[in-house]
Write a protein that holds these residues in place. Structure first.
Motif, short mmCIF file in Angstrom:
data_model
loop_
_atom_site.label_atom_id
_atom_site.label_comp_id
_atom_site.label_asym_id
_atom_site.label_seq_id
_atom_site.Cartn_x
_atom_site.Cartn_y
_atom_site.Cartn_z
N LEU A 487 39.74 44.09 47.79
CA LEU A 487 39.04 43.10 47.42
C LEU A 487 37.49 43.70 46.61
CD1 LEU A 487 38.31 40.10 46.55
CD2 LEU A 487 37.40 39.96 48.91
N MET A 488 37.28 43.80 45.40
CA MET A 488 36.16 44.33 45.02
C MET A 488 35.37 43.20 44.45
SD MET A 488 35.46 47.21 41.88
CE MET A 488 35.64 48.54 43.05
N LEU A 489 34.18 42.82 44.77
CA LEU A 489 33.45 41.92 44.49
C LEU A 489 32.41 42.47 43.55
CD1 LEU A 489 32.78 40.01 47.76
CD2 LEU A 489 34.45 39.54 46.08
N SER A 490 32.24 42.15 42.14
CA SER A 490 31.67 42.79 41.14
C SER A 490 30.12 42.54 41.62
CB SER A 490 31.37 42.27 39.86
OG SER A 490 31.46 40.71 39.78
N HIS A 491 29.55 41.31 42.01
CA HIS A 491 28.12 41.16 42.49
C HIS A 491 28.27 39.83 43.30
CE1 HIS A 491 28.78 39.20 38.75
NE2 HIS A 491 27.40 38.18 38.91
N GLY A 492 27.23 39.51 43.79
CA GLY A 492 27.11 38.43 44.92
C GLY A 492 26.88 36.99 44.26
N ASP A 493 26.93 36.64 42.93
CA ASP A 493 26.82 35.33 42.34
C ASP A 493 28.06 34.36 42.74
OD1 ASP A 493 24.47 36.19 41.19
OD2 ASP A 493 25.06 35.85 39.23
N ASN A 494 27.89 33.06 43.15
CA ASN A 494 28.94 32.49 43.58
C ASN A 494 30.18 32.41 42.56
OD1 ASN A 494 29.96 29.82 45.03
ND2 ASN A 494 29.73 28.91 43.05
N ASP A 495 29.99 32.34 41.00
CA ASP A 495 31.10 32.14 40.22
C ASP A 495 32.05 33.58 40.33
OD1 ASP A 495 29.25 33.80 39.18
OD2 ASP A 495 29.31 33.31 36.96
N HIS A 496 31.30 34.52 41.21
CA HIS A 496 32.49 35.74 41.12
C HIS A 496 32.88 36.10 42.72
CE1 HIS A 496 31.97 37.60 37.24
NE2 HIS A 496 30.92 36.71 37.23
N ALA A 497 31.67 35.56 43.67
CA ALA A 497 32.20 35.99 45.06
C ALA A 497 32.12 34.49 45.95
CB ALA A 497 30.94 36.89 45.53
N GLY A 498 32.02 33.62 45.36
CA GLY A 498 32.02 32.32 46.15
C GLY A 498 33.35 32.16 46.83
N GLY A 499 34.52 32.55 46.53
CA GLY A 499 35.81 32.47 47.26
C GLY A 499 36.04 33.53 47.98
N ALA A 500 35.18 34.44 48.37
CA ALA A 500 35.50 35.74 48.83
C ALA A 500 35.80 35.48 50.42
CB ALA A 500 34.30 36.61 48.73
N GLN A 551 20.12 43.88 41.49
CA GLN A 551 19.70 42.92 40.45
C GLN A 551 20.65 41.94 39.78
OE1 GLN A 551 17.64 45.51 37.51
NE2 GLN A 551 16.25 46.36 39.05
N ARG A 552 21.68 41.47 41.03
CA ARG A 552 22.58 40.41 40.77
C ARG A 552 23.42 41.02 39.55
NH1 ARG A 552 19.96 34.53 40.55
NH2 ARG A 552 22.12 34.12 40.49
N ASN A 553 23.51 40.28 38.42
CA ASN A 553 24.27 40.71 37.25
C ASN A 553 24.16 42.05 36.92
OD1 ASN A 553 24.93 38.02 37.33
ND2 ASN A 553 24.03 37.61 35.30
N GLU A 554 22.94 42.77 36.93
CA GLU A 554 22.71 44.21 36.44
C GLU A 554 23.41 45.03 37.58
OE1 GLU A 554 21.85 44.27 33.59
OE2 GLU A 554 20.59 42.69 33.25
N SER A 555 23.63 44.81 38.69
CA SER A 555 24.34 45.47 39.68
C SER A 555 25.87 45.19 39.68
CB SER A 555 23.58 45.10 40.96
OG SER A 555 22.11 45.55 41.12
N SER A 556 26.29 44.67 38.87
CA SER A 556 27.76 44.55 38.97
C SER A 556 28.56 45.77 39.33
CB SER A 556 28.24 43.90 37.64
OG SER A 556 27.94 42.46 37.54
N CYS A 557 29.61 45.77 39.93
CA CYS A 557 30.40 47.01 40.05
C CYS A 557 31.43 47.03 38.78
CB CYS A 557 31.58 46.90 41.14
SG CYS A 557 30.35 47.11 42.77
N VAL A 558 31.26 48.16 37.81
CA VAL A 558 32.05 48.35 36.95
C VAL A 558 33.04 49.02 37.09
CG1 VAL A 558 32.13 48.82 34.47
CG2 VAL A 558 30.03 47.91 35.21
N LEU A 559 34.43 48.63 36.75
CA LEU A 559 35.63 49.56 37.34
C LEU A 559 36.62 49.84 35.99
CD1 LEU A 559 37.23 50.53 39.54
CD2 LEU A 559 38.54 48.44 39.49
N ARG A 560 36.84 51.22 36.14
CA ARG A 560 37.83 51.56 35.06
C ARG A 560 39.17 51.81 35.67
NH1 ARG A 560 40.23 56.14 33.21
NH2 ARG A 560 40.52 56.34 30.75
N ILE A 561 40.20 51.31 34.79
CA ILE A 561 41.72 51.35 35.21
C ILE A 561 42.46 52.05 34.16
CG2 ILE A 561 43.61 50.17 36.15
CD1 ILE A 561 41.90 47.97 36.75
N GLY A 562 42.90 53.42 34.50
CA GLY A 562 43.48 54.37 33.73
C GLY A 562 45.00 54.54 33.64
N THR A 563 45.83 54.58 32.80
CA THR A 563 47.18 54.73 32.97
C THR A 563 47.44 55.73 31.73
OG1 THR A 563 47.99 52.90 31.54
CG2 THR A 563 47.83 52.67 33.80
#
Length: 703
Positions: A487-500, A551-563
């Motif tokens: 489970l990767m939570l991009s950052h801690g804002d409720n609209d992204h991590a509230g259901g974690a 810094q909330r949004n600015e600290s989002s985990c950015v993930l690249r998926i490659g095939t």
């Protein structure tokens, strides 16, 4: 501004009250709502207190309304269908509490139910009072999520509130009461024959009990079924069991055509049909053998439709029902009803009955909680297809045929597509993406051949549902996810991590990643340069770098998926400051990122837009100025939640064509649909939307 009468029993919380209102008068555009039902919320902020809303009272309120809208996900709850079934015309909230005016106090049956509920709670000053009010009045406001979880795991959800079974039970008590009356006063049979007298008494008691339940739709359906049968008896019309069932079905459909939208309609009639066919009247069998047979028939015959509607099955449910049905129906419910009957005449006797009912229920409940703790007490099954349901019903039909019919063992094999379906997993080197509809937020499921990753878990509303529990977890189970690897939570804002929290509770083995500075103990910090490979698919974290402050949004985990030959980028909520590091030049916060300089400087071939609900946009989307394709590069997909529009109501065609596997699901090489919170839209329309924004910002890119 509307005026209306409060229906049912309002749900009172610390900072809100929720209730249904039947509109009796409306001003302006609200005049079209006269006679319609609204579902409203009344919210306050501390130190203000929630106003007392009496059942059956009438109010003048200024409200803000919208049509019922739900989320569309595999295995999810269809609120729009439920609203149609319950005739809810609109939902909303009280807009100006200071102008609210109560016109009349509570009155009618709802007011009586509210008063009885308060008296029951006062007579039973323990938490067990919630069972007494639920079984006596159909008042389930005291039951919390844990209670419903226990009921689902033990298969007793159908008994805890006033159900159709209890209405039939009361009708049976009416028959016994009438027969006792005729035994004592036999001469009364000259004025009203006993068959007609018993039918009339059963109908009266069933109608009274239905009124006590607030005319809930399941009890009304049962009352109509009983009324259809007893009316034929009063008219001295002889009927076969099949004719009786058909007459009841016709009566229910004539009075309530929308009842076909409710699972209870299908389960009720199908269950009765199975019992009529498999349990012919045989003299001398006693009661135990038919009772055990009926339980077996109900379990086997109702398993396919139960999985179809709920995607779950209770393993200990059949055994628990053997004890729970007589315990509740012959012990707890009669004591609750006896207390209600005695309450106007003898308060002490009513209190004793309610306390005895609570004591009996507490004994059963302690055992139910122990059963719930068993491993795999509640089994979640992938969402079945129609062929699997048809095969399972054929298997149940064959297994319930009389003894001596050959092929019973082979008939059991017909349940395999329902219980162990074939899951369409991607091949080695391929990946599936499922964009879940969580409204204003993000949750994306990534599946390889043998592994599963969830990127963000959706929001948890402060005054509403936890979408992690009600949307994300059921969707994962519906598509066959039995184990969540990460489970990767991009950052801690409720609209992204509230259901974690709900996701972690459902999948405790999942490895959790979160940005540094927000990650809690037990989580791994995501960091630029981290990478791993699953089944030929590479995963690389592009942001945040080491020592980057949170810094909330600015600290989002950015993930690249490659095939092989295709890639996807999950950018979270990064803004222009971080994009200056990742793209050739910064962009406006409300406009889509386009030209990536990391690994490949090219525009995306497809974009998935996770937008807020209609009417809550973060900016306006200009008219499309071109339909030029933006599919020109190796970056095949980008999942983003940075585009939103103050959109209008989605067209019916878009909603009706939303089908998981074509809209919310995508495998490399598949194209033609873009998923968002409005369901689905053709790729050409979505490309035009994206091109319009890119052209306006001057960031239209090409190779």
């Amino acid at each position: 501004m509307v005026e209306g009468r409060v229906l049912g029993l309002p749900v009172i919380e610390t900072d809100a009250s929720r209730f249904e209102l039947r509109v009796t008068h409306g001003q302006g555009a609200a005049a079209a709502l006269v006679g319609r039902k609204l579902r409203l919320g009344w919210y306050v902020h501390p130190p203000d207190t929630v106003p007392r809303i009496e059942p059956g009272s009438t109010w003048r309120l200024r409200v803000k309304l919208r049509r019922p809208r739900g989320l569309v996900n595999p295995g999810g709850f269809d609120f729009e269908r439920r609203a149609l079934e319950q005739r809810i015309a609109a939902t909303g909230h009280v807009l100006d509490p200071d102008t609210a005016l109560r016109l009349t106090p509570g009155q009618g049956i709802d007011a009586m139910r509210g008063d009885l509920s308060e008296r029951m709670q006062a007579a039973v000053p323990t938490p067990s009072s919630r069972f007494v009010t639920a079984l006596g009045l159909g008042d389930t406001r005291g039951l919390d999520d844990h209670d419903w979880r226990v009921l689902r795991a033990t298969g007793l959800t159908h008994l805890i509130a006033i159900s159709g079974f209890h209405v039939g039970l009361v009708a049976g008590f009416g028959v016994l009461l009438a027969r006792g009356f005729y035994c004592v006063f036999g001469a009364s049979g000259r004025y009203l024959p006993m068959p007609q007298g018993t039918a009339a008494m059963a109908l009266v008691l069933a109608a009274g009990y239905t009124a006590l339940a607030g005319f809930a739709l399941p009890t009304v359906r049962t009352l109509l079924m009983i009324a259809a049968v007893l009316l034929a008896r009063l008219l001295r019309r002889a009927q076969a069991p099949s004719q009786t069932l058909a007459l009841a079905l016709i009566a229910v459909l004539l009075v309530d055509p929308l009842c076909v939208l409710a699972p209870g309609f299908w389960l009720s009639f199908l269950g009765v049909a199975w019992l009529m066919w498999c349990l012919p009247a045989v003299r001398g069998e006693g009661w135990l053998r038919p009772y055990l047979k009926s339980q077996g028939i109900a379990v086997l015959g109702l398993l396919p439709p139960s999985v179809w509607f709920f995607s779950q099955a209770s393993l200990p449910g059949p055994l628990v029902n053997l004890i729970g049905i007589p315990w509740i129906s012959l012990g707890v419910v009669p004591l609750c009803l006896l207390g209600i009957a005695l309450s106007p005449l003898w308060e002490t006797g009513a209190t004793a009955c309610w306390q005895a009912a609570a004591w009996l229920m507490e004994l059963l409940w302690s055992g139910m909680e122990q059963v719930t703790a068993w491993p795999s007490a509640l089994v979640w099954l992938p969402e079945p297809g129609l062929p699997a349901i048809v095969l399972a019903l054929l298997g149940a039909f064959w297994l319930l045929l009389p003894r001596g019919v050959p092929g019973k063992a082979l008939a059991a094999m017909l349940f395999l597509p329902l219980l162990w379906p074939r899951l369409d997993r991607p091949a080695h080197g391929e990946v599936d993406l499922w964009l879940l509809d969580v409204g204003q937020g993000l949750s994306l499921l990534v599946r390889t051949r043998e592994h599963t990753l969830l990127y963000d878990a959706g929001p948890a509303m402060a005054r509403g549902l936890d979408l992690g529990e009600t949307v994300v977890v059921p969707a994962l189970r519906a598509v066959g996810v039995g184990r969540l690897d990460r489970l990767m939570l991009s950052h801690g804002d409720n609209d992204h991590a509230g259901g974690a929290g709900a996701v972690r509770a459902a999948f405790p083995q999942a490895h959790v990643s979160a940005p540094p500075g927000w990650a809690t103990p037990g989580m791994t910090e995501c960091e630029d340069g981290q990478s791993w490979e699953w089944d030929g698919v590479s995963f690389t974290v592009l942001h945040p770098p080491r020592y980057f402050p949170y810094q909330r949004n600015e600290s989002s985990c950015v993930l690249r998926i490659g095939t092989t030959g295709a890639s996807a980028l999950l950018p979270g909520d990064i803004g222009r400051h971080v994009e200056a590091r990742l793209i050739r030049r910064p962009r406006n916060r409300s406009r889509p990122m386009c030209c990536w300089s990391r690994t490949t400087a090219a525009t995306p071939r497809r974009a998935w837009i996770s937008s807020p609900p209609c009417g809550h946009g973060w900016g306006s989307l200009p008219p499309a100025t071109t339909t030029a394709s933006v599919c020109r590069n190796p970056w095949s997909w980008v999942a983003m939640n940075v585009i939103a529009s103050n959109c209008t109501t989605p067209p019916a065609a878009a909603r009706s064509t939303f089908a998981w596997g074509r809209a919310g699901w995508a495998r490399w090489g598949a194209c033609g649909w873009i998923a968002g919170d409005t369901g689905a839209m053709p790729a050409r329309t979505a490309q035009a939307m994206l091109s319009a924004v890119l052209n306006q910002t001057g960031e239209a890119c090409s190779n």
